[in-house]
Enzyme design. Structure first.
Site, short mmCIF file in Angstrom:
data_model
loop_
_atom_site.label_atom_id
_atom_site.label_comp_id
_atom_site.label_asym_id
_atom_site.label_seq_id
_atom_site.Cartn_x
_atom_site.Cartn_y
_atom_site.Cartn_z
N VAL A 1 15.74 37.32 -22.21
CA VAL A 1 15.12 36.40 -23.18
C VAL A 1 13.61 36.25 -23.00
O VAL A 1 12.96 35.54 -23.75
CB VAL A 1 15.80 35.00 -23.17
CG1 VAL A 1 17.27 35.12 -23.54
CG2 VAL A 1 15.62 34.30 -21.83
N ILE B 1 19.01 19.95 -8.76
CA ILE B 1 20.42 20.31 -8.94
C ILE B 1 20.73 21.49 -8.01
O ILE B 1 19.96 22.45 -7.92
CB ILE B 1 20.71 20.69 -10.41
CG1 ILE B 1 20.18 19.60 -11.37
CG2 ILE B 1 22.20 20.94 -10.63
CD1 ILE B 1 20.73 18.20 -11.15
N TYR C 1 5.17 26.59 -13.72
CA TYR C 1 6.55 26.26 -14.09
C TYR C 1 6.59 24.84 -14.66
O TYR C 1 7.15 24.61 -15.74
CB TYR C 1 7.46 26.36 -12.86
CG TYR C 1 8.84 25.78 -13.07
CD1 TYR C 1 9.76 26.45 -13.86
CD2 TYR C 1 9.21 24.55 -12.52
CE1 TYR C 1 11.04 25.92 -14.08
CE2 TYR C 1 10.46 24.02 -12.73
CZ TYR C 1 11.38 24.71 -13.51
OH TYR C 1 12.62 24.18 -13.74
N ALA C 2 5.97 23.90 -13.96
CA ALA C 2 5.97 22.50 -14.41
C ALA C 2 5.29 22.38 -15.77
O ALA C 2 5.77 21.68 -16.67
CB ALA C 2 5.27 21.62 -13.37
N LYS D 1 7.47 23.60 -18.57
CA LYS D 1 8.53 22.65 -18.95
C LYS D 1 7.93 21.48 -19.74
O LYS D 1 8.55 20.98 -20.69
CB LYS D 1 9.26 22.15 -17.70
CG LYS D 1 10.12 23.23 -17.01
CD LYS D 1 11.26 23.70 -17.90
CE LYS D 1 12.24 24.61 -17.16
NZ LYS D 1 13.35 25.07 -18.00
#
Ligand code: NAD
Length: 258
Positions: free
Chosen positions: A66, A197, A164-165, A168
């Protein structure tokens, strides 16, 4: 309450393990038609799909990387060819893509992280929109885009995870725009923002670091993928959340209360 998920056509990216896999299992158990996805093309993943379907629903595997727009387009087309349309798109594929301090970030690293977390969700949503619009019109009920955001998108991320942060946070915000553009089409957009998680996402952490992180969570432990899954079902269900759009649901054991 979740009865309206039966036969709903749900495409979940990045769902061969972790959070996406647990969501796929929960949707299948609710009787949905589920497309699972990973970037590999491998027969063992057809077996994974068949195993999930043993608890209900219909499940098929669609290999697609993707990070590539053309593969996003093909993924949507292949899913629609198999199931006849899309009722729910879950942009879950994503990840750190490695850790780099600002002074070590180059174009290649930037593209890698942004393609994985931002371009992927944007392109998948773009290609899914006509199908979501059509399904909403046909059913007279809302259809839904759900993206997996992150606590990092709220608080800036850990060491080396700035991009990354930011990716998001980008995702959290682009949803707000899509609400303005597509609510007239009866399509809803919501984010699930996990805290910490317990998936392979944290495979690079020592026992000491894991313990320190657990200590920063009000509940004193990492969450599980299974604890996240019902939130995806909630946002996918018109009966449960037909009047909820543009929201971010933080599932983080009290790690942060934005
Ligand atoms: P994971 O590594 O266990 O699973 C990632 C999945 O994405 C796998 O199925 C993998 O095959 C797939 N994938 C990776 N690159 C892909 C690509 N290019 N094309 C297609 N599929 C690809 O990760 P996870 O922890 O389950 O994370 C899922 C989502 O949750 C990610 O978006 C991640 O950023 C987000 N998230 C995770 C946590 C956490 O603590 N685990 C916290 C916040 C947000």
């Amino acid at each position: 309450m979740f009865n309206d998920l039966k036969d709903k056509r749900v495409l979940i990216t990045g769902s061969t393990k972790g959070i996406g896999l647990a969501a796929a299992q929960a949707f299948a158990a609710a009787g949905a038609k589920v497309g699972i996805n990973g970037h590999r093309h491998d027969a063992s993943l057809d077996k994974l799909a068949a195993g999930i379907a043993k608890n209900g629903g219909e499940v098929a595997y669609f290999g697609a990387d993707v990070t590539k727009s053309a593969e996003c387009e093909a993924l949507v087309a292949n899913f629609v060819e198999r199931f006849g349309g899309i009722d729910v798109l879950i942009n879950n594929a994503g990840g750190l893509g490695g850790r780099q301090g600002l002074e070590n970030i180059d174009d290649e690293f930037y593209d890698h992280v942004m393609d994985l977390n931002a371009r992927s969700a944007l392109m998948l949503t773009k290609f899914a929109i006509p199908h979501l619009r059509h399904a909403a019109k046909q059913s007279g009920k809302t259809t839904s885009v759900i993206s997996t955001g992150s606590i990092a998108g709220r608080e800036g991320g850990g060491p080396g995870a700035s991009l990354y942060a930011a990716s998001k946070a980008w995702l959290h915000n682009v949803h707000r725009n899509w609400v303005k553009e597509f609510t007239k089409d009866n399509i809803r957009f919501n984010i699930i923002a996990p805290g910490t998680i317990d998936t392979v996402f944290h495979a690079d952490k020592s026992a000491e670091v894991r313990e320190k992180i657990a200590g920063s969570i009000a509940m004193g432990r990492f969450g599980t993928s299974e604890e996240l899954a019902p939130s995806f079902l909630f946002f996918a269900s018109h009966a449960c959340s037909g009047y909820i759009t543009g929201q971010i649901l933080d599932v983080n054991g009290g790690q942060m209360a934005p």
